[in-house]
Motif scaffolding. Structure first.
Motif, PDB file in Angstrom:
ATOM      1  N   ASP A   6       0.843  -1.047   0.060  1.00 19.26           N
ATOM      2  CA  ASP A   6       0.022  -0.134  -0.022  1.00 19.26           C
ATOM      3  C   ASP A   6       1.022   1.186   0.103  1.00 19.26           C
ATOM      4  O   ASP A   6       0.451   2.103  -0.486  1.00 19.26           O
ATOM      5  CB  ASP A   6      -0.860   0.119   1.142  1.00 19.26           C
ATOM      6  N   TRP A   7       2.115   1.222   0.621  1.00 14.81           N
ATOM      7  CA  TRP A   7       3.031   2.450   0.641  1.00 14.81           C
ATOM      8  C   TRP A   7       3.168   2.779  -0.608  1.00 14.81           C
ATOM      9  O   TRP A   7       3.141   3.888  -0.840  1.00 14.81           O
ATOM     10  CB  TRP A   7       3.923   2.084   1.845  1.00 14.81           C
ATOM     11  N   PHE A   8       3.622   1.980  -1.433  1.00 17.20           N
ATOM     12  CA  PHE A   8       4.235   2.403  -2.740  1.00 17.20           C
ATOM     13  C   PHE A   8       3.048   2.885  -3.498  1.00 17.20           C
ATOM     14  O   PHE A   8       3.269   3.957  -4.362  1.00 17.20           O
ATOM     15  CB  PHE A   8       4.677   1.158  -3.662  1.00 17.20           C
ATOM     16  N   THR A   9       1.886   2.390  -3.486  1.00 16.68           N
ATOM     17  CA  THR A   9       0.987   2.754  -4.481  1.00 16.68           C
ATOM     18  C   THR A   9       0.370   4.089  -3.867  1.00 16.68           C
ATOM     19  O   THR A   9       0.008   4.852  -4.857  1.00 16.68           O
ATOM     20  CB  THR A   9      -0.381   1.726  -4.512  1.00 16.68           C
ATOM     21  N   ALA A  10       0.239   4.343  -2.593  1.00 19.28           N
ATOM     22  CA  ALA A  10      -0.128   5.599  -2.074  1.00 19.28           C
ATOM     23  C   ALA A  10       0.873   6.644  -2.175  1.00 19.28           C
ATOM     24  O   ALA A  10       0.586   7.738  -2.138  1.00 19.28           O
ATOM     25  CB  ALA A  10      -0.462   5.464  -0.616  1.00 19.28           C
ATOM     26  N   ALA A  11       2.325   6.316  -2.191  1.00 16.33           N
ATOM     27  CA  ALA A  11       3.375   7.067  -2.389  1.00 16.33           C
ATOM     28  C   ALA A  11       3.270   8.071  -3.500  1.00 16.33           C
ATOM     29  O   ALA A  11       3.412   9.328  -3.402  1.00 16.33           O
ATOM     30  CB  ALA A  11       4.673   6.423  -2.166  1.00 16.33           C
ATOM     31  N   ARG A  12       3.233   7.487  -4.582  1.00 14.06           N
ATOM     32  CA  ARG A  12       3.558   8.186  -5.822  1.00 14.06           C
ATOM     33  C   ARG A  12       4.494   8.868  -6.502  1.00 14.06           C
ATOM     34  O   ARG A  12       4.769   9.358  -7.386  1.00 14.06           O
ATOM     35  CB  ARG A  12       2.110   9.281  -6.199  1.00 14.06           C
ATOM     36  N   PHE A  13       5.399   9.301  -5.264  1.00 13.27           N
ATOM     37  CA  PHE A  13       6.263  10.347  -5.665  1.00 13.27           C
ATOM     38  C   PHE A  13       7.418  10.102  -4.647  1.00 13.27           C
ATOM     39  O   PHE A  13       7.574  10.192  -3.524  1.00 13.27           O
ATOM     40  CB  PHE A  13       5.731  11.643  -5.398  1.00 13.27           C
ATOM     41  N   GLY A  14       8.735   9.962  -5.359  1.00 12.28           N
ATOM     42  CA  GLY A  14       9.689   9.708  -4.431  1.00 12.28           C
ATOM     43  C   GLY A  14      11.207  10.492  -5.225  1.00 12.28           C
ATOM     44  O   GLY A  14      11.143  10.750  -6.095  1.00 12.28           O
ATOM     45  N   MET A  15      12.207  10.104  -4.494  1.00  7.29           N
ATOM     46  CA  MET A  15      13.494  11.156  -4.758  1.00  7.29           C
ATOM     47  C   MET A  15      14.535   9.801  -5.097  1.00  7.29           C
ATOM     48  O   MET A  15      14.679   9.136  -4.359  1.00  7.29           O
ATOM     49  CB  MET A  15      14.079  11.710  -3.415  1.00  7.29           C
ATOM     50  N   PHE A  16      15.020  10.039  -6.484  1.00  2.93           N
ATOM     51  CA  PHE A  16      16.468   9.193  -6.777  1.00  2.93           C
ATOM     52  C   PHE A  16      17.550   9.940  -6.262  1.00  2.93           C
ATOM     53  O   PHE A  16      17.514  11.448  -6.577  1.00  2.93           O
ATOM     54  CB  PHE A  16      16.294   9.091  -8.060  1.00  2.93           C
ATOM     55  N   VAL A  17      18.639   9.439  -5.569  1.00  2.00           N
ATOM     56  CA  VAL A  17      19.877  10.180  -5.231  1.00  2.00           C
ATOM     57  C   VAL A  17      20.786   9.564  -6.077  1.00  2.00           C
ATOM     58  O   VAL A  17      21.270   8.211  -5.673  1.00  2.00           O
ATOM     59  CB  VAL A  17      19.930  10.239  -3.885  1.00  2.00           C
ATOM     60  N   HIS A  18      21.769  10.162  -7.186  1.00  2.00           N
ATOM     61  CA  HIS A  18      22.691   9.715  -7.493  1.00  2.00           C
ATOM     62  C   HIS A  18      23.953  10.162  -6.943  1.00  2.00           C
ATOM     63  O   HIS A  18      24.073  11.556  -7.171  1.00  2.00           O
ATOM     64  CB  HIS A  18      22.564   9.845  -9.130  1.00  2.00           C
ATOM     65  N   PHE A  19      24.859   9.527  -6.385  1.00  2.00           N
ATOM     66  CA  PHE A  19      25.787   9.834  -5.641  1.00  2.00           C
ATOM     67  C   PHE A  19      27.070   8.976  -5.682  1.00  2.00           C
ATOM     68  O   PHE A  19      26.812   7.968  -5.551  1.00  2.00           O
ATOM     69  CB  PHE A  19      25.726  10.340  -4.359  1.00  2.00           C
ATOM     70  N   GLY A  20      28.394   9.499  -6.198  1.00  2.00           N
ATOM     71  CA  GLY A  20      29.545   8.582  -6.055  1.00  2.00           C
ATOM     72  C   GLY A  20      30.593   9.129  -6.581  1.00  2.00           C
ATOM     73  O   GLY A  20      30.611  10.710  -6.360  1.00  2.00           O
ATOM     74  N   LEU A  21      31.684   8.557  -6.914  1.00  2.00           N
ATOM     75  CA  LEU A  21      32.853   9.259  -7.242  1.00  2.00           C
ATOM     76  C   LEU A  21      32.724  10.116  -8.424  1.00  2.00           C
ATOM     77  O   LEU A  21      33.448  11.492  -8.708  1.00  2.00           O
ATOM     78  CB  LEU A  21      34.108   8.504  -7.759  1.00  2.00           C
ATOM     79  N   TYR A  22      31.860  10.035  -9.560  1.00  3.08           N
ATOM     80  CA  TYR A  22      31.696  10.679 -10.698  1.00  3.08           C
ATOM     81  C   TYR A  22      30.921  11.935 -10.238  1.00  3.08           C
ATOM     82  O   TYR A  22      31.125  12.885 -11.125  1.00  3.08           O
ATOM     83  CB  TYR A  22      30.616   9.808 -11.629  1.00  3.08           C
ATOM     84  N   SER A  23      30.362  12.237  -9.034  1.00  2.07           N
ATOM     85  CA  SER A  23      29.825  13.571  -8.429  1.00  2.07           C
ATOM     86  C   SER A  23      31.064  14.460  -8.758  1.00  2.07           C
ATOM     87  O   SER A  23      30.810  15.574  -8.748  1.00  2.07           O
ATOM     88  CB  SER A  23      29.070  13.332  -7.342  1.00  2.07           C
ATOM     89  N   GLY A  24      32.204  13.928  -8.132  1.00  2.00           N
ATOM     90  CA  GLY A  24      33.395  14.769  -8.111  1.00  2.00           C
ATOM     91  C   GLY A  24      33.823  15.226  -9.738  1.00  2.00           C
ATOM     92  O   GLY A  24      34.344  16.320  -9.617  1.00  2.00           O
ATOM     93  N   ALA A  25      33.849  14.364 -10.400  1.00  2.00           N
ATOM     94  CA  ALA A  25      33.951  14.558 -11.933  1.00  2.00           C
ATOM     95  C   ALA A  25      33.089  15.696 -12.590  1.00  2.00           C
ATOM     96  O   ALA A  25      33.612  16.536 -13.165  1.00  2.00           O
ATOM     97  CB  ALA A  25      34.222  13.207 -12.596  1.00  2.00           C
ATOM     98  N   ALA A  26      32.102  15.666 -11.776  1.00  2.00           N
ATOM     99  CA  ALA A  26      30.898  16.663 -12.321  1.00  2.00           C
ATOM    100  C   ALA A  26      30.537  16.738 -13.723  1.00  2.00           C
ATOM    101  O   ALA A  26      30.236  17.789 -14.050  1.00  2.00           O
ATOM    102  CB  ALA A  26      31.488  18.128 -11.699  1.00  2.00           C
ATOM    103  N   ARG A  27      30.802  15.456 -14.379  1.00  3.07           N
ATOM    104  CA  ARG A  27      30.480  15.795 -15.861  1.00  3.07           C
ATOM    105  C   ARG A  27      29.653  14.074 -16.260  1.00  3.07           C
ATOM    106  O   ARG A  27      30.192  13.614 -17.174  1.00  3.07           O
ATOM    107  CB  ARG A  27      31.282  15.973 -16.829  1.00  3.07           C
ATOM    108  N   HIS A  28      28.747  13.914 -15.731  1.00  2.00           N
ATOM    109  CA  HIS A  28      27.726  12.752 -15.688  1.00  2.00           C
ATOM    110  C   HIS A  28      28.316  11.552 -15.293  1.00  2.00           C
ATOM    111  O   HIS A  28      29.621  11.232 -14.978  1.00  2.00           O
ATOM    112  CB  HIS A  28      27.875  12.410 -17.314  1.00  2.00           C
ATOM    113  N   GLU A  29      27.428  10.585 -14.623  1.00  2.00           N
ATOM    114  CA  GLU A  29      27.815   9.312 -13.994  1.00  2.00           C
ATOM    115  C   GLU A  29      28.502   8.233 -15.015  1.00  2.00           C
ATOM    116  O   GLU A  29      29.212   7.293 -14.379  1.00  2.00           O
ATOM    117  CB  GLU A  29      26.488   8.766 -13.361  1.00  2.00           C
ATOM    118  N   TRP A  30      28.373   8.526 -16.047  1.00  2.00           N
ATOM    119  CA  TRP A  30      29.054   7.500 -17.267  1.00  2.00           C
ATOM    120  C   TRP A  30      30.354   8.147 -17.680  1.00  2.00           C
ATOM    121  O   TRP A  30      31.065   7.477 -18.742  1.00  2.00           O
ATOM    122  CB  TRP A  30      27.996   7.394 -18.590  1.00  2.00           C
ATOM    123  N   VAL A  31      30.978   9.090 -16.847  1.00  2.78           N
ATOM    124  CA  VAL A  31      32.062   9.823 -17.360  1.00  2.78           C
ATOM    125  C   VAL A  31      33.301   8.710 -17.628  1.00  2.78           C
ATOM    126  O   VAL A  31      33.913   8.896 -18.698  1.00  2.78           O
ATOM    127  CB  VAL A  31      32.507  10.859 -16.377  1.00  2.78           C
TER     128      VAL A  31
END
Ligand code: JFZ
Length: 317
Positions: A6-31
């Motif tokens: 029920d929580w997922f159906t009721a939730a409807r809206f969530g946040m994705f957080v992409h964080f890793g070493l690529y965040s330091g490169a600051a030019r896409h997670e596939w860098v």
């Protein structure tokens, strides 16, 4: 499949957080693949990893204020860097900066009453047994043909299963898991990978055993509990055998998942709100991404959008 909680159906809206070493490169997670960086080239992002502004409580607060009910963190993206204190590799945040970011965020989400979602990459560009294929940074090397000598996907599978076991054992209740992703087609002379390469059945069985209430996405290459159209919006409810299918569209604010400093191609808050309303009207959820910068701070361009969306959410509760 687990029936939609029920929580997922009721939730409807969530946040994705992409964080890793690529965040330091600051030019896409596939860098690393995009620029064919070697492990030595990439090492600087590990050596300089210092997310001094990564504030889990603030991320949780920001999600809540935007009207979101769950958050999904990249525990390991394709680069192979683990955001927790894994015993199975030194390529992790505890070794790099003495912090277990999975623990920090999971604790903050629980304290804020948000559901706990984890993302985990099946792909691993750092692991020495992960074979070179068309997504791999080494695919265009001169000695390419010999690169897979000695690489053993059976050993990689064991590692993958072991890391998932840690995540599903050591962090309490996990509500949601997003595996990423299976890509069977061969390209550029290289093979792709299929469900067998991941032991998709074994991974899913482990999930069921360790976290029986957790929902799992469909990117293992076998059916999961919900489907994940990416960066496109379904235009009608998704149905299988006459029954509505649970789905979740994942979307970026600017086309990049990882922090991409010079990318100003942001969608408007108005467009994102329409996409959310469209999703919900067709039985889906929307998972909207943020990419914190190399120091772990949320980007102001993202938080401004989230604040506007949150205002709309409060007006339409
Ligand atoms: C994957 C990742 O490669 C990407 O970096 C990001 O994390 C995103 C959420 O997931 O990208 C995909 C995966 C699957 C599809 C497209 C992009 N797909 O099925 O179309």
């Amino acid at each position: 499949a687990v029936s939609a909680p029920d929580w997922f159906t009721a939730a409807r809206f969530g946040m994705f957080v992409h964080f890793g070493l690529y965040s330091g490169a600051a030019r896409h997670e596939w860098v690393q693949t995009n620029e064919k960086l070697t492990d030595a080239d990439y090492r600087q992002y590990f050596d300089n990893f210092d997310p001094d502004l990564f504030d889990a409580a603030e991320i949780a607060r920001t999600a809540k204020q935007a009207g979101m009910s769950y958050v999904v963190l990249t525990t390991k993206h394709h680069e192979g860097f683990a955001l927790w204190n894994t015993a199975l590799s030194d390529f992790n945040s505890a070794a790099a900066c003495g912090r277990d970011l999975v623990r920090e965020l999971v604790d903050a989400l629980r304290a804020a009453g948000l559901k706990v979602g984890l993302y985990h990459s099946l792909i691993d560009w750092h692991h020495p047994d992960f074979t070179v294929d068309w997504v791999h940074p080494r695919r265009d090397d001169e000695n390419a043909a010999s690169l897979n000598e000695g690489r053993d996907m059976a050993r990689y599978r064991e590692f993958l299963l072991g890391q998932v076991r840690e995540l599903l054992t050591d962090y309490g209740q996990v509500d949601y898991l997003f595996f990423d992703y299976t890509y069977p087609e061969a390209k550029q002379g290289w093979a792709g990978k299929s469900a067998a390469d991941w032991d998709a059945e074994g991974l899913l069985a482990l999930c069921r055993e360790l976290q029986p209430g957790m929902i799992v996405n469909d990117r293992l290459g076998i059916p999961g509990d919900f489907v994940t159209p990416e960066q496109y919006q379904p235009t009608e409810p998704l149905v299988a055998d006459g029954v509505p299918v649970l789905w979740e569209a994942c979307q970026t604010t600017n086309g990049s998942w990882g922090y991409d400093r010079d990318n100003d191609n942001h969608k408007s808050a108005d467009l994102l709100i329409r996409m959310l309303a469209d999703s919900v009207s067709m039985g889906g959820n929307m998972l909207l991404n943020v990419g914190p910068n190399g120091r772990g701070a949320l980007d102001k361009r993202d938080t401004a959008l989230l604040a506007e969306i949150g205002e709309w959410m409060r007006l339409h509760e």
